[in-house]
Design a protein around this motif. Structure first.
Motif, PDB file in Angstrom:
ATOM      1  N   UNK A   1     -22.190 -14.125 -20.457  1.00  0.00           N
ATOM      2  CA  UNK A   1     -22.613 -14.864 -19.261  1.00  0.00           C
ATOM      3  C   UNK A   1     -23.001 -13.812 -18.416  1.00  0.00           C
ATOM      4  N   UNK A   2     -24.425 -14.310 -17.442  1.00  0.00           N
ATOM      5  CA  UNK A   2     -24.398 -13.420 -16.213  1.00  0.00           C
ATOM      6  C   UNK A   2     -24.000 -13.401 -15.475  1.00  0.00           C
ATOM      7  N   UNK A   3     -23.187 -12.635 -14.456  1.00  0.00           N
ATOM      8  CA  UNK A   3     -21.898 -12.237 -13.314  1.00  0.00           C
ATOM      9  C   UNK A   3     -22.964 -11.484 -12.559  1.00  0.00           C
ATOM     10  N   UNK A   4     -22.790 -12.151 -11.457  1.00  0.00           N
ATOM     11  CA  UNK A   4     -23.733 -11.751  -9.993  1.00  0.00           C
ATOM     12  C   UNK A   4     -22.744 -11.163  -8.749  1.00  0.00           C
ATOM     13  N   UNK A   5     -22.869  -9.514  -8.765  1.00  0.00           N
ATOM     14  CA  UNK A   5     -21.601  -8.575  -8.629  1.00  0.00           C
ATOM     15  C   UNK A   5     -22.606  -8.372  -7.091  1.00  0.00           C
ATOM     16  N   UNK A   6     -21.796  -8.031  -6.134  1.00  0.00           N
ATOM     17  CA  UNK A   6     -22.072  -7.518  -4.682  1.00  0.00           C
ATOM     18  C   UNK A   6     -21.336  -5.932  -4.572  1.00  0.00           C
ATOM     19  N   UNK A   7     -22.136  -4.943  -3.640  1.00  0.00           N
ATOM     20  CA  UNK A   7     -22.036  -4.389  -3.784  1.00  0.00           C
ATOM     21  C   UNK A   7     -21.114  -4.554  -2.226  1.00  0.00           C
ATOM     22  N   UNK A   8     -20.183  -3.686  -1.844  1.00  0.00           N
ATOM     23  CA  UNK A   8     -19.325  -4.295  -0.228  1.00  0.00           C
ATOM     24  C   UNK A   8     -19.951  -3.409   0.643  1.00  0.00           C
ATOM     25  N   UNK A   9     -20.555  -1.651  -0.226  1.00  0.00           N
ATOM     26  CA  UNK A   9     -20.911  -0.523   0.601  1.00  0.00           C
ATOM     27  C   UNK A   9     -22.241  -0.560  -0.339  1.00  0.00           C
ATOM     28  N   UNK A  10     -23.078   0.380   1.285  1.00  0.00           N
ATOM     29  CA  UNK A  10     -24.775   1.043   0.387  1.00  0.00           C
ATOM     30  C   UNK A  10     -24.543   2.039   0.788  1.00  0.00           C
ATOM     31  N   UNK A  11     -25.167   3.003  -0.247  1.00  0.00           N
ATOM     32  CA  UNK A  11     -25.335   4.217   0.363  1.00  0.00           C
ATOM     33  C   UNK A  11     -26.631   4.410   0.436  1.00  0.00           C
ATOM     34  N   UNK A  12     -26.889   5.191   1.562  1.00  0.00           N
ATOM     35  CA  UNK A  12     -28.631   6.044   1.800  1.00  0.00           C
ATOM     36  C   UNK A  12     -28.867   7.126   0.989  1.00  0.00           C
ATOM     37  N   UNK A  13     -27.971   7.810   0.836  1.00  0.00           N
ATOM     38  CA  UNK A  13     -28.384   8.897  -0.069  1.00  0.00           C
ATOM     39  C   UNK A  13     -28.829   8.269  -1.642  1.00  0.00           C
ATOM     40  N   UNK A  14     -28.441   7.449  -1.692  1.00  0.00           N
ATOM     41  CA  UNK A  14     -27.975   6.762  -3.578  1.00  0.00           C
ATOM     42  C   UNK A  14     -29.250   5.685  -3.183  1.00  0.00           C
ATOM     43  N   UNK A  15     -29.977   5.242  -2.940  1.00  0.00           N
ATOM     44  CA  UNK A  15     -30.325   4.065  -3.279  1.00  0.00           C
ATOM     45  C   UNK A  15     -30.778   3.574  -4.164  1.00  0.00           C
ATOM     46  N   UNK A  16     -30.201   2.357  -4.708  1.00  0.00           N
ATOM     47  CA  UNK A  16     -29.980   1.668  -6.001  1.00  0.00           C
ATOM     48  C   UNK A  16     -31.517   0.495  -5.740  1.00  0.00           C
ATOM     49  N   UNK A  17     -32.227   1.011  -7.052  1.00  0.00           N
ATOM     50  CA  UNK A  17     -33.677   0.559  -7.288  1.00  0.00           C
ATOM     51  C   UNK A  17     -33.464  -0.802  -8.376  1.00  0.00           C
ATOM     52  N   UNK A  18     -34.213  -1.927  -7.871  1.00  0.00           N
ATOM     53  CA  UNK A  18     -34.233  -2.764  -9.270  1.00  0.00           C
ATOM     54  C   UNK A  18     -34.437  -2.279 -10.697  1.00  0.00           C
ATOM     55  N   UNK A  19     -34.003  -2.821 -11.128  1.00  0.00           N
ATOM     56  CA  UNK A  19     -33.528  -2.508 -12.413  1.00  0.00           C
ATOM     57  C   UNK A  19     -32.737  -0.975 -12.682  1.00  0.00           C
ATOM     58  N   UNK A  20     -31.920  -0.406 -12.537  1.00  0.00           N
ATOM     59  CA  UNK A  20     -31.496   0.254 -13.099  1.00  0.00           C
ATOM     60  C   UNK A  20     -30.746   0.087 -13.714  1.00  0.00           C
ATOM     61  N   UNK A  21     -30.162   0.568 -14.949  1.00  0.00           N
ATOM     62  CA  UNK A  21     -29.052   0.219 -15.724  1.00  0.00           C
ATOM     63  C   UNK A  21     -27.662   0.836 -14.958  1.00  0.00           C
ATOM     64  N   UNK A  22     -26.787  -0.034 -15.109  1.00  0.00           N
ATOM     65  CA  UNK A  22     -25.115  -0.161 -15.079  1.00  0.00           C
ATOM     66  C   UNK A  22     -24.217  -0.424 -15.601  1.00  0.00           C
ATOM     67  N   UNK A  23     -23.273   0.252 -15.439  1.00  0.00           N
ATOM     68  CA  UNK A  23     -21.966  -0.276 -16.142  1.00  0.00           C
ATOM     69  C   UNK A  23     -21.065  -0.302 -15.098  1.00  0.00           C
ATOM     70  N   UNK A  24     -20.550  -1.661 -15.953  1.00  0.00           N
ATOM     71  CA  UNK A  24     -19.740  -2.471 -14.561  1.00  0.00           C
ATOM     72  C   UNK A  24     -18.382  -2.709 -15.344  1.00  0.00           C
ATOM     73  N   UNK A  25     -17.228  -2.244 -14.545  1.00  0.00           N
ATOM     74  CA  UNK A  25     -15.710  -2.447 -14.484  1.00  0.00           C
ATOM     75  C   UNK A  25     -15.521  -3.487 -13.577  1.00  0.00           C
ATOM     76  N   UNK A  26     -14.455  -4.391 -14.259  1.00  0.00           N
ATOM     77  CA  UNK A  26     -13.957  -5.526 -13.395  1.00  0.00           C
ATOM     78  C   UNK A  26     -12.378  -5.267 -13.771  1.00  0.00           C
ATOM     79  N   UNK A  27     -11.822  -5.248 -12.356  1.00  0.00           N
ATOM     80  CA  UNK A  27     -10.508  -5.656 -12.815  1.00  0.00           C
ATOM     81  C   UNK A  27      -9.433  -6.818 -12.583  1.00  0.00           C
ATOM     82  N   UNK A  28      -9.634  -7.195 -13.962  1.00  0.00           N
ATOM     83  CA  UNK A  28      -9.067  -8.707 -13.416  1.00  0.00           C
ATOM     84  C   UNK A  28      -7.829  -9.666 -13.878  1.00  0.00           C
ATOM     85  N   UNK A  29      -7.160  -7.532 -13.803  1.00  0.00           N
ATOM     86  CA  UNK A  29      -5.373  -8.036 -13.485  1.00  0.00           C
ATOM     87  C   UNK A  29      -4.536  -6.862 -12.546  1.00  0.00           C
TER      88      UNK A  29
END
Length: 368
Positions: free
Chosen positions: A340-368
């Protein structure tokens, strides 16, 4: 003369060896066993500690590497066909909203605008002529009504003359011919009145028809105005501008190339906002809620972590949006864990490390 005593070299070492102390050597393997046991114990303790930490982490977090950075990508599609005159941008060039990208040859579309303007002018002239026709028809009505008035006055006068003529004729004061002339004039005047009334009705019908012609001419003017507006709109489509701020990507258009409607010329990757879409297994969604914090690790920046939160969860699995979605009612059912696709928005942006569409990431959600 005394001779020197020579010592036997073969016996000397044996005699010296007899005086060396005897050392009780232990077996080599027996001496290293305690060290190995200690090392194994430390490894087990460290492994158990980290295993316990990982177990505790897995109880409160959900993780997936089936995730990537997403962003708005605007396809640049022409709405009209024609040869390309100019291409104002290059690949990976930053642009702003409204910047000129491509110019299509406007000659054909300018000609259509000129023709539409001429047709509009002709239609407006027809409206003026139709309105003049209404004025003419209205004047004819007035003329006919005036004729009726004159006929009524003559008839009234002739009726009085006829009464006098009848009296004079009885007295034989006037001749019969004069009496007959008065009667003939009265009949002629009555006929003229009837003719004038008929002319009034015809003139009124002409007024209605002329007004109808005005309405038709005005409708034609509106149609010609719409044609002109459409021609100008098509002409405006020959200049293609950027729909938003971003970076030019995948440019595949050159000057002189003939393009057609809906042919993608390039893409504009929006640089203002990016987000992450993580495809979690359906078995990971039990405790997942909107607003939970997320840690994002990007493969391009292995030493950096980005903080975010869950914005929304898709209402359907990714397979539902596939070109050929699975149909479990077909009889060939194999249970596959869906994502199931889950949309995650970033709370802060880092100009020195710009994110580009298509980059692979590892997402970890704190559920408890």
């Amino acid at each position: 003369m005394a001779t020197p005593v020579q010592h036997d070299s073969a016996v000397a070492p044996t005699q010296s060896a007899a005086y060396e102390p005897v050392v009780d050597e232990q077996p080599e393997g027996r001496s290293k066993r305690p060290i190995i046991f200690i090392i194994l114990a430390l490894v087990l303790l460290v492994g158990g500690y980290f295993g316990w930490q990982r177990y505790q982490f897995g109880q409160t977090h959900e993780e997936t590497d089936d995730a990537q950075v997403e962003g708005d990508v605007y396809p640049i599609l022409p709405r009209v066909s024609g040869p390309v005159l100019e291409v104002k941008v290059e690949d990976n060039q930053p642009i702003k909203k409204g910047d000129l990208l491509v110019t299509v040859d406007p000659a054909d579309y300018q000609q259509r605008v000129n023709a539409a303007e001429a047709a509009l002018a002709a239609a407006q002239a027809n409206v003026i002529a139709a309105r003049a026709g209404v004025g003419t028809a209205t004047a004819n009505v007035s003329t006919a009504q005036t004729t009726i008035g004159v006929s009524e006055a003559n008839r009234s006068r002739l009726e009085k003359d006829l009464k006098r003529s009848e009296f004079l004729r009885k007295e034989d004061i006037i001749p019969q011919s004069e009496y007959d002339a008065v009667q003939a004039n009265l009949k002629s005047t009555s006929a003229q009145r009837a003719t004038a009334q008929q002319q009034v009705r015809v003139a009124q019908q002409q007024v209605a028809a002329a007004r109808q012609q005005v309405a038709v001419a005005e409708a034609v003017v509106k149609q010609r105005q719409a044609d002109l507006d459409n021609a100008k709109l098509q002409l405006s489509y020959t200049t293609i501008v950027a729909p938003g701020n971003g970076i030019v990507s995948k440019k595949n258009v050159q000057p002189g190339q003939v393009v057609g409607p809906n042919q993608q010329l390039m893409g504009i990757v929006a640089s203002e906002r990016t987000w992450v879409v993580a495809n979690f297994k359906e078995t990971q969604l039990e405790n997942m809620r909107v607003g939970q914090p997320v840690t994002v690790e990007v493969d391009a920046y292995p030493n950096e972590e980005f903080e975010g939160k869950i914005e929304s969860l898709s209402a359907a699995t990714g397979a539902r949006f596939a070109l050929l979605p699975p149909d479990n009612a077909s009889g060939n059912f194999v249970k596959v864990t869906q994502r199931v696709p889950v949309k995650i928005t970033l709370t802060k942006t880092d100009p020195e490390h710009p994110l580009r569409a298509g980059m692979s990431v590892v997402a970890t959600v704190k559920v408890k």
